[in-house]
Design an enzyme around this catalytic site. Structure first.
Site, PDB file in Angstrom:
ATOM      1  N   TYR A  67       0.826  -1.209   0.000  1.00 34.77           N
ATOM      2  CA  TYR A  67       0.000   0.000   0.000  1.00 34.77           C
ATOM      3  C   TYR A  67       0.859   1.258   0.000  1.00 34.77           C
ATOM      4  CZ  TYR A  67      -4.431  -2.389   0.143  1.00 34.77           C
ATOM      5  OH  TYR A  67      -5.511  -3.148  -0.211  1.00 34.77           O
ATOM      6  N   ARG A  70       1.975   1.864  -3.517  1.00 35.78           N
ATOM      7  CA  ARG A  70       0.855   2.386  -4.313  1.00 35.78           C
ATOM      8  C   ARG A  70       0.573   3.852  -3.942  1.00 35.78           C
ATOM      9  NH1 ARG A  70      -3.952  -1.454  -3.466  1.00 35.78           N
ATOM     10  NH2 ARG A  70      -4.979   0.152  -4.715  1.00 35.78           N
ATOM     11  N   GLN A 105     -15.067   3.975  -6.598  1.00 36.53           N
ATOM     12  CA  GLN A 105     -14.439   2.835  -5.915  1.00 36.53           C
ATOM     13  C   GLN A 105     -12.938   3.068  -5.808  1.00 36.53           C
ATOM     14  OE1 GLN A 105     -16.264  -1.102  -7.508  1.00 36.53           O
ATOM     15  NE2 GLN A 105     -16.600   0.420  -9.105  1.00 36.53           N
ATOM     16  N   ASN A 106     -12.455   4.122  -6.472  1.00 35.82           N
ATOM     17  CA  ASN A 106     -11.013   4.368  -6.478  1.00 35.82           C
ATOM     18  C   ASN A 106     -10.574   5.006  -5.169  1.00 35.82           C
ATOM     19  OD1 ASN A 106     -11.175   3.384  -9.019  1.00 35.82           O
ATOM     20  ND2 ASN A 106     -11.108   5.371 -10.042  1.00 35.82           N
ATOM     21  N   ASP A 108      -7.613   6.632  -4.905  1.00 38.95           N
ATOM     22  CA  ASP A 108      -6.437   7.448  -5.250  1.00 38.95           C
ATOM     23  C   ASP A 108      -6.639   8.959  -5.122  1.00 38.95           C
ATOM     24  OD1 ASP A 108      -7.974   8.121  -7.570  1.00 38.95           O
ATOM     25  OD2 ASP A 108      -7.093   6.460  -8.700  1.00 38.95           O
ATOM     26  N   HIS A 123     -14.835   2.978  -1.268  1.00 40.84           N
ATOM     27  CA  HIS A 123     -13.836   2.019  -0.781  1.00 40.84           C
ATOM     28  C   HIS A 123     -12.720   2.724  -0.006  1.00 40.84           C
ATOM     29  CE1 HIS A 123     -15.094  -1.197  -3.971  1.00 40.84           C
ATOM     30  NE2 HIS A 123     -15.928  -1.135  -2.954  1.00 40.84           N
ATOM     31  N   CYS A 131      -4.964   3.963  13.066  1.00 43.19           N
ATOM     32  CA  CYS A 131      -4.392   2.998  14.003  1.00 43.19           C
ATOM     33  C   CYS A 131      -5.316   1.786  14.126  1.00 43.19           C
ATOM     34  CB  CYS A 131      -4.230   3.669  15.369  1.00 43.19           C
ATOM     35  SG  CYS A 131      -3.701   2.544  16.662  1.00 43.19           S
ATOM     36  N   THR A 192     -15.196   0.107 -14.607  1.00 42.05           N
ATOM     37  CA  THR A 192     -15.294  -0.880 -13.524  1.00 42.05           C
ATOM     38  C   THR A 192     -15.734  -2.229 -14.075  1.00 42.05           C
ATOM     39  OG1 THR A 192     -16.333  -1.429 -11.409  1.00 42.05           O
ATOM     40  CG2 THR A 192     -17.621  -0.013 -12.868  1.00 42.05           C
ATOM     41  N   ASN A 217     -17.003   1.377 -20.690  1.00 42.95           N
ATOM     42  CA  ASN A 217     -15.879   0.535 -20.254  1.00 42.95           C
ATOM     43  C   ASN A 217     -15.087   0.033 -21.456  1.00 42.95           C
ATOM     44  OD1 ASN A 217     -14.996  -0.418 -17.585  1.00 42.95           O
ATOM     45  ND2 ASN A 217     -15.068  -2.452 -18.517  1.00 42.95           N
TER      46      ASN A 217
HETATM   47  C1  BJW Z   1     -11.003   0.876 -18.769  1.00 36.94           C
HETATM   48  C2  BJW Z   1      -9.819   1.485 -19.068  1.00 36.94           C
HETATM   49  C3  BJW Z   1      -9.923   2.715 -19.680  1.00 36.94           C
HETATM   50  C4  BJW Z   1      -9.300  -0.321 -18.150  1.00 36.94           C
HETATM   51  N1  BJW Z   1     -11.115   3.226 -19.949  1.00 36.94           N
HETATM   52  N2  BJW Z   1     -12.185   1.383 -19.049  1.00 36.94           N
HETATM   53  C5  BJW Z   1     -22.386 -10.474  -3.360  1.00 36.94           C
HETATM   54  C6  BJW Z   1     -22.036 -11.548  -4.139  1.00 36.94           C
HETATM   55  C7  BJW Z   1     -20.768 -12.110  -4.026  1.00 36.94           C
HETATM   56  C8  BJW Z   1     -19.821 -11.624  -3.120  1.00 36.94           C
HETATM   57  C9  BJW Z   1     -20.177 -10.548  -2.353  1.00 36.94           C
HETATM   58  C10 BJW Z   1     -21.446  -9.995  -2.465  1.00 36.94           C
HETATM   59  N3  BJW Z   1     -21.521  -8.957  -1.603  1.00 36.94           N
HETATM   60  C11 BJW Z   1     -20.337  -8.830  -0.964  1.00 36.94           C
HETATM   61  C12 BJW Z   1     -19.508  -9.809  -1.390  1.00 36.94           C
HETATM   62  C13 BJW Z   1     -18.087 -10.004  -0.951  1.00 36.94           C
HETATM   63  C14 BJW Z   1     -17.104  -9.062  -1.579  1.00 36.94           C
HETATM   64  C15 BJW Z   1     -17.152  -9.226  -3.090  1.00 36.94           C
HETATM   65  O1  BJW Z   1     -17.688  -8.430  -3.830  1.00 36.94           O
HETATM   66  N4  BJW Z   1     -16.519 -10.259  -3.602  1.00 36.94           N
HETATM   67  C16 BJW Z   1     -16.473 -10.477  -5.056  1.00 36.94           C
HETATM   68  C17 BJW Z   1     -15.024 -10.444  -5.538  1.00 36.94           C
HETATM   69  C18 BJW Z   1     -17.158 -11.760  -5.382  1.00 36.94           C
HETATM   70  N5  BJW Z   1     -17.372  -7.689  -1.210  1.00 36.94           N
HETATM   71  C19 BJW Z   1     -16.944  -7.196  -0.045  1.00 36.94           C
HETATM   72  O2  BJW Z   1     -16.327  -7.871   0.769  1.00 36.94           O
HETATM   73  C20 BJW Z   1     -17.280  -5.748   0.259  1.00 36.94           C
HETATM   74  N6  BJW Z   1     -17.805  -5.625   1.570  1.00 36.94           N
HETATM   75  C21 BJW Z   1     -19.043  -5.974   1.849  1.00 36.94           C
HETATM   76  O3  BJW Z   1     -19.810  -6.405   1.007  1.00 36.94           O
HETATM   77  O4  BJW Z   1     -19.388  -5.775   3.189  1.00 36.94           O
HETATM   78  C22 BJW Z   1     -20.597  -6.388   3.654  1.00 36.94           C
HETATM   79  C23 BJW Z   1     -20.233  -7.755   4.123  1.00 36.94           C
HETATM   80  C24 BJW Z   1     -19.230  -7.900   5.055  1.00 36.94           C
HETATM   81  C25 BJW Z   1     -18.921  -9.179   5.496  1.00 36.94           C
HETATM   82  C26 BJW Z   1     -19.589 -10.265   4.962  1.00 36.94           C
HETATM   83  C27 BJW Z   1     -20.579 -10.094   4.015  1.00 36.94           C
HETATM   84  C28 BJW Z   1     -20.915  -8.815   3.585  1.00 36.94           C
HETATM   85  C29 BJW Z   1     -16.027  -4.904   0.287  1.00 36.94           C
HETATM   86  C30 BJW Z   1     -15.409  -4.776  -1.064  1.00 36.94           C
HETATM   87  C31 BJW Z   1     -14.115  -3.989  -0.944  1.00 36.94           C
HETATM   88  C32 BJW Z   1     -13.334  -3.981  -2.243  1.00 36.94           C
HETATM   89  N7  BJW Z   1     -12.037  -3.490  -1.981  1.00 36.94           N
HETATM   90  C33 BJW Z   1     -11.119  -3.336  -3.103  1.00 36.94           C
HETATM   91  C34 BJW Z   1      -9.733  -3.016  -2.531  1.00 36.94           C
HETATM   92  C35 BJW Z   1      -9.685  -1.581  -2.059  1.00 36.94           C
HETATM   93  C36 BJW Z   1      -8.322  -1.231  -1.570  1.00 36.94           C
HETATM   94  C37 BJW Z   1      -7.257  -1.314  -2.624  1.00 36.94           C
HETATM   95  O5  BJW Z   1      -7.295  -0.562  -3.612  1.00 36.94           O
HETATM   96  O6  BJW Z   1      -6.354  -2.128  -2.440  1.00 36.94           O
HETATM   97  O7  BJW Z   1     -11.570  -2.296  -3.976  1.00 36.94           O
HETATM   98  S1  BJW Z   1     -11.079  -4.771  -4.163  1.00 36.94           S
HETATM   99  C38 BJW Z   1     -10.840  -3.859  -5.646  1.00 36.94           C
HETATM  100  O8  BJW Z   1     -11.945  -4.097  -6.556  1.00 36.94           O
HETATM  101  C39 BJW Z   1     -10.882  -2.382  -5.269  1.00 36.94           C
HETATM  102  C40 BJW Z   1     -11.735  -1.813  -6.346  1.00 36.94           C
HETATM  103  O9  BJW Z   1     -12.324  -0.605  -5.924  1.00 36.94           O
HETATM  104  C41 BJW Z   1     -12.729  -2.909  -6.625  1.00 36.94           C
HETATM  105  C42 BJW Z   1     -13.399  -2.818  -7.956  1.00 36.94           C
HETATM  106  O10 BJW Z   1     -12.457  -2.884  -8.981  1.00 36.94           O
HETATM  107  P1  BJW Z   1     -12.695  -2.053 -10.313  1.00 36.94           P
HETATM  108  O11 BJW Z   1     -12.628  -0.612 -10.026  1.00 36.94           O
HETATM  109  O12 BJW Z   1     -13.910  -2.552 -10.980  1.00 36.94           O
HETATM  110  O13 BJW Z   1     -11.368  -2.390 -11.125  1.00 36.94           O
HETATM  111  P2  BJW Z   1     -11.034  -3.663 -12.045  1.00 36.94           P
HETATM  112  O14 BJW Z   1      -9.569  -3.721 -12.151  1.00 36.94           O
HETATM  113  O15 BJW Z   1     -11.734  -4.872 -11.586  1.00 36.94           O
HETATM  114  O16 BJW Z   1     -11.685  -3.302 -13.469  1.00 36.94           O
HETATM  115  C43 BJW Z   1     -11.246  -2.232 -14.231  1.00 36.94           C
HETATM  116  C44 BJW Z   1     -12.122  -2.122 -15.484  1.00 36.94           C
HETATM  117  O17 BJW Z   1     -11.719  -0.974 -16.210  1.00 36.94           O
HETATM  118  C45 BJW Z   1     -11.975  -3.317 -16.448  1.00 36.94           C
HETATM  119  O18 BJW Z   1     -13.290  -3.804 -16.775  1.00 36.94           O
HETATM  120  C46 BJW Z   1     -11.321  -2.714 -17.702  1.00 36.94           C
HETATM  121  O19 BJW Z   1     -11.876  -3.216 -18.918  1.00 36.94           O
HETATM  122  C47 BJW Z   1     -11.668  -1.274 -17.580  1.00 36.94           C
HETATM  123  N8  BJW Z   1     -10.666  -0.362 -18.116  1.00 36.94           N
HETATM  124  N9  BJW Z   1      -8.769   0.632 -18.637  1.00 36.94           N
HETATM  125  C48 BJW Z   1     -12.227   2.491 -19.616  1.00 36.94           C
HETATM  126  N10 BJW Z   1      -8.793   3.390 -20.030  1.00 36.94           N
END
Ligand code: BJW
Length: 249
Positions: A67, A70, A105-106, A108, A123, A131, A192, A217
């Site tokens: 982190y 990053r 969701q970013n 940054d 996020h 802490c 996303t 996207n």
């Molecule tokens: C372009 C481009 C360009 C490229 N132009 N496009 C329901 C069903 C199943 C599972 C769950 C559910 N509900 C909850 C869950 C569990 C879990 C989850 O979702 N799991 C799945 C993986 C299955 N969710 C959670 O745990 C969440 N909490 C929660 O639900 O709490 C309630 C709860 C608690 C306990 C038990 C049960 C419920 C929390 C989620 C937190 C996500 N955190 C992260 C890390 C953040 C810190 C860090 O940065 O390190 O957030 S994970 C990561 O993914 C980050 C992002 O914000 C997030 C989304 O990613 P994003 O932004 O979509 O990026 P990419 O890389 O996936 O995609 C990029 C896209 O851009 C691509 O499609 C490219 O094509 C495109 N692209 N260049 C346009 N130039």
């Protein structure tokens, strides 16, 4: 009518616009998307394996280092054409007496650095640390950190203020998202993958509340078929063209 014209017309007709942004929006600033393969040292690790409380408990040195690297990278990057076009859209909509919010969701801070005013960090933020023992925010963080992990004044380790898998989204962010979804008539998801919940469910929730839903996207996502309109390509190019189209009137 092209899809871009259709989106421009939808913006003209709408009163309350909500944007859900993801890592693809920051990609053109040089920040790797979450699911892009990472290079070098980090290519051995799966980001999904590092973004959990369990990973931090198991190896706080590794997770803090990841982190912090990053954090340094993000601080050296600049907002790109997509961020800047969103600022123009916000100004244009606000001037017309409409509302505009970015649910990002970013982690940054680039939307805010570009000048967007209404941004909900669903996020959390990579730039704020707290802490693990007292939950107190840590002021004046050195860049880079001198040690990994960082001990906090409260006696715990410092952890990034992001939302890891299995953690709840911040309550204030969730309530702002809920109000945005209830009132929006145009919901645009951009850069996303639609894989991470609850954010991946918000376009459908907005549709149920009567909004027109749009995906912008580079690649297809599992949600693509459920949107009313899909624009495929780079966020920077599409949003810049959209702003030009709107300026043309
Ligand atoms: C372009 C481009 C360009 C490229 N132009 N496009 C329901 C069903 C199943 C599972 C769950 C559910 N509900 C909850 C869950 C569990 C879990 C989850 O979702 N799991 C799945 C993986 C299955 N969710 C959670 O745990 C969440 N909490 C929660 O639900 O709490 C309630 C709860 C608690 C306990 C038990 C049960 C419920 C929390 C989620 C937190 C996500 N955190 C992260 C890390 C953040 C810190 C860090 O940065 O390190 O957030 S994970 C990561 O993914 C980050 C992002 O914000 C997030 C989304 O990613 P994003 O932004 O979509 O990026 P990419 O890389 O996936 O995609 C990029 C896209 O851009 C691509 O499609 C490219 O094509 C495109 N692209 N260049 C346009 N130039």
């Amino acid at each position: 009518m092209t899809d871009l014209n259709t989106l421009a017309e939808a913006l003209r007709q709408s009163k309350h616009v909500a944007v859900l942004s993801g890592a693809g929006v920051s990609a053109e600033s040089g920040i790797p998307t979450f699911r892009d393969a990472l290079e070098g040292y980090w290519s051995k690790y799966d980001p999904e394996q590092l973004a959990t409380p369990e990973a931090f408990a198991r190896d706080p040195e590794l997770v803090t280092r990841w982190y912090d690297e990053r954090r340094q990278k993000v601080s050296a990057c600049q907002p790109n054409a997509a961020h800047l076009a969103l600022v123009e859209l916000e100004n244009w909509l606000i001037d017309a007496g409409k509302s505009f919010v970015i649910l990002t969701q970013n982690v940054d801070g680039l939307h805010q650095r570009a000048g967007s005013k209404d941004v909900v960090e669903v996020h959390g933020s990579l730039l704020k640390w707290r802490c693990t023992k007292t939950n107190a925010d840590a002021p004046n963080l050195p860049m880079p950190f001198p040690t990994y992990p960082m001990k906090s004044a409260g006696g715990g380790f410092l952890r990034p203020g992001v939302v890891w898998f299995g953690e709840h989204l911040p309550e204030d962010a969730v309530s702002r998202v809920e109000s945005a979804i209830e009132k929006t008539d145009l919901f645009i998801a951009m850069g996303t993958s639609g894989l991470v919940y609850p954010a991946a469910g918000w376009s459908e929730a907005a549709r149920r509340h009567g909004a027109l839903t749009v995906e912008l996207n580079r690649d297809p996502t599992p949600l693509s078929t459920s949107f009313d309109l899909v624009l495929r390509g780079s966020a920077g190019e599409i949003l810049s063209s959209l702003v030009s189209e709107i300026r043309r009137g």
